[in-house]
Scaffold this motif. Structure first.
Motif, PDB file in Angstrom:
ATOM      1  N   MET A   1       0.578  -0.974  -0.218  1.00 35.39           N
ATOM      2  CA  MET A   1      -0.021   0.270  -0.404  1.00 35.39           C
ATOM      3  C   MET A   1       1.140   1.102  -0.430  1.00 35.39           C
ATOM      4  O   MET A   1       2.146   1.098   0.139  1.00 35.39           O
ATOM      5  N   PHE A   2       0.648   2.450  -0.428  1.00 40.01           N
ATOM      6  CA  PHE A   2       1.518   3.947  -0.216  1.00 40.01           C
ATOM      7  C   PHE A   2       0.455   4.226  -0.012  1.00 40.01           C
ATOM      8  O   PHE A   2      -0.929   4.452   0.473  1.00 40.01           O
ATOM      9  N   TRP A   3       1.004   5.810   0.695  1.00 36.04           N
ATOM     10  CA  TRP A   3       0.641   7.203   1.247  1.00 36.04           C
ATOM     11  C   TRP A   3       1.348   8.096   0.439  1.00 36.04           C
ATOM     12  O   TRP A   3       2.107   8.228   0.104  1.00 36.04           O
TER      13      TRP A   3
ATOM     14  N   ASN B   1       4.781  -0.206 -15.405  1.00 41.45           N
ATOM     15  CA  ASN B   1       3.522   0.158 -14.634  1.00 41.45           C
ATOM     16  C   ASN B   1       2.959   1.474 -15.191  1.00 41.45           C
ATOM     17  O   ASN B   1       4.401   2.804 -14.612  1.00 41.45           O
ATOM     18  N   LEU B   2       1.905   2.026 -15.563  1.00 37.11           N
ATOM     19  CA  LEU B   2       1.647   3.455 -16.206  1.00 37.11           C
ATOM     20  C   LEU B   2       0.366   3.416 -15.800  1.00 37.11           C
ATOM     21  O   LEU B   2      -0.401   2.174 -16.503  1.00 37.11           O
ATOM     22  N   GLN B   3      -0.094   3.858 -15.352  1.00 37.50           N
ATOM     23  CA  GLN B   3      -1.634   4.357 -15.488  1.00 37.50           C
ATOM     24  C   GLN B   3      -2.298   5.605 -15.114  1.00 37.50           C
ATOM     25  O   GLN B   3      -1.380   6.522 -15.419  1.00 37.50           O
ATOM     26  N   TRP B   4      -2.967   6.007 -16.393  1.00 38.03           N
ATOM     27  CA  TRP B   4      -4.150   7.084 -15.909  1.00 38.03           C
ATOM     28  C   TRP B   4      -4.980   7.544 -15.368  1.00 38.03           C
ATOM     29  O   TRP B   4      -5.204   6.568 -15.120  1.00 38.03           O
ATOM     30  N   PHE B   5      -5.323   8.624 -14.440  1.00 34.76           N
ATOM     31  CA  PHE B   5      -6.306   8.866 -13.455  1.00 34.76           C
ATOM     32  C   PHE B   5      -6.738  10.033 -14.077  1.00 34.76           C
ATOM     33  O   PHE B   5      -6.475  10.725 -14.439  1.00 34.76           O
ATOM     34  N   HIS B   6      -7.768  10.465 -13.652  1.00 39.41           N
ATOM     35  CA  HIS B   6      -9.163  12.022 -13.747  1.00 39.41           C
ATOM     36  C   HIS B   6      -9.750  11.971 -11.761  1.00 39.41           C
ATOM     37  O   HIS B   6      -9.887  10.899 -11.769  1.00 39.41           O
ATOM     38  N   GLN B   7      -8.893  12.843 -11.877  1.00 38.31           N
ATOM     39  CA  GLN B   7      -9.187  13.274 -10.623  1.00 38.31           C
ATOM     40  C   GLN B   7     -10.471  14.118 -10.326  1.00 38.31           C
ATOM     41  O   GLN B   7     -10.412  14.875 -10.873  1.00 38.31           O
TER      42      GLN B   7
ATOM     43  N   GLY C   1       5.851   3.277 -12.631  1.00 38.92           N
ATOM     44  CA  GLY C   1       7.257   2.720 -11.841  1.00 38.92           C
ATOM     45  C   GLY C   1       5.928   1.975 -10.838  1.00 38.92           C
ATOM     46  O   GLY C   1       5.524   2.032 -10.741  1.00 38.92           O
ATOM     47  N   ASN C   2       7.366   1.370 -10.306  1.00 36.69           N
ATOM     48  CA  ASN C   2       6.664   0.411  -8.837  1.00 36.69           C
ATOM     49  C   ASN C   2       5.661   0.974  -8.115  1.00 36.69           C
ATOM     50  O   ASN C   2       4.760   0.683  -7.889  1.00 36.69           O
ATOM     51  N   ASP C   3       6.399   2.541  -7.783  1.00 30.08           N
ATOM     52  CA  ASP C   3       5.519   3.078  -6.740  1.00 30.08           C
ATOM     53  C   ASP C   3       5.265   4.027  -6.797  1.00 30.08           C
ATOM     54  O   ASP C   3       5.074   5.049  -6.003  1.00 30.08           O
ATOM     55  N   MET C   4       4.451   3.960  -8.479  1.00 26.68           N
ATOM     56  CA  MET C   4       3.727   5.148  -9.285  1.00 26.68           C
ATOM     57  C   MET C   4       3.889   6.082  -8.779  1.00 26.68           C
ATOM     58  O   MET C   4       3.235   7.518  -7.515  1.00 26.68           O
TER      59      MET C   4
END
Lengths: 114, 105
Positions: free
Chosen positions: A33-35, B31-37, B90-93
């Protein structure tokens, strides 16, 4: 789809007190999990990575004694802001890594320290 | 650590227009993701796309991992598309700074 919850969604506390924020993966197990914290009109900044059963890995500049992270089970991670000060006021967001490596984010917790 | 750059930082469109958002990253990633906030701060998963092309309705995304960039396409934009779009890698986004999209009626 995978759901991550956070509690509380908002909290107001007095300077000097501690606040605990919970992050739960509701329908999957999350070994990692990440914060993050987010200031108004800014991006998300990674604070720490927590792995179930081990100590969290903190990003440079994040005080580990101030932001205590505990990942006690595969579905729960907690962030405790100790001795909070007004500058700790922020939007805190957790995420959990799902089984297919995709990240799922909680709805966030808005902390205001008065 | 990985550097993530998004462009443009701000984008204003008329309803019905198309747009392309870009995400450049400094190192190879798996790892790559797209998000909408949304306005309440909730991050909505749009795409998990470490490589290749995906489409979901009016949105599509392409990641060219060898050239270290990803593109998010929004077609026939609607006012409800307004908000901030982030890519994270990345692994830690690690997050980019985001693109703030405003769609006007």
């Amino acid at each position: 789809g995978a759901v991550v919850s956070q509690h509380p969604s908002w909290v107001i506390c007095k300077s000097g007190t501690s606040v605990k924020i919970e992050c739960r993966s509701l329908d999957f197990q999350a070994t990692t999990m990440f914060w993050y914290r987010q200031f108004p009109k800014q991006s998300l900044m990674l604070m720490a990575t927590s792995n179930e059963g081990s100590k969290a890995t903190y990003e440079q500049g994040v005080e580990k004694d101030k932001f205590l992270i505990n990942h006690a089970s595969l579905t729960l991670s907690t962030l405790t802001v100790t001795s909070a000060h007004p500058e700790d006021s922020s939007f805190y967001i957790c995420s959990a890594r799902g089984p297919a490596y995709e990240q799922y984010f909680g709805p966030g917790t808005r902390l205001t320290v008065t | 650590g990985i550097q993530v750059e998004q462009s443009p930082p701000d984008l204003i469109l008329q309803e019905g227009a198309n747009s392309t958002l870009r995400c450049n990253f400094s190192d190879s990633v798996n790892n790559l993701q797209w998000f909408h906030q949304n306005p309440w701060g909730q991050l909505i998963n749009l795409f998990y796309i470490p490589s290749g092309t995906k489409q979901n309705g009016r949105l599509s995304a392409t990641t060219v991992a060898t050239e270290r960039y990803s593109l998010l396409y929004i077609s026939s934009s609607q006012t409800t598309d307004s908000g901030v779009y982030f890519c994270a890698v990345g692994n830690d986004m690690r997050f980019g700074a985001g693109t703030r999209l405003t769609v006007k009626p």
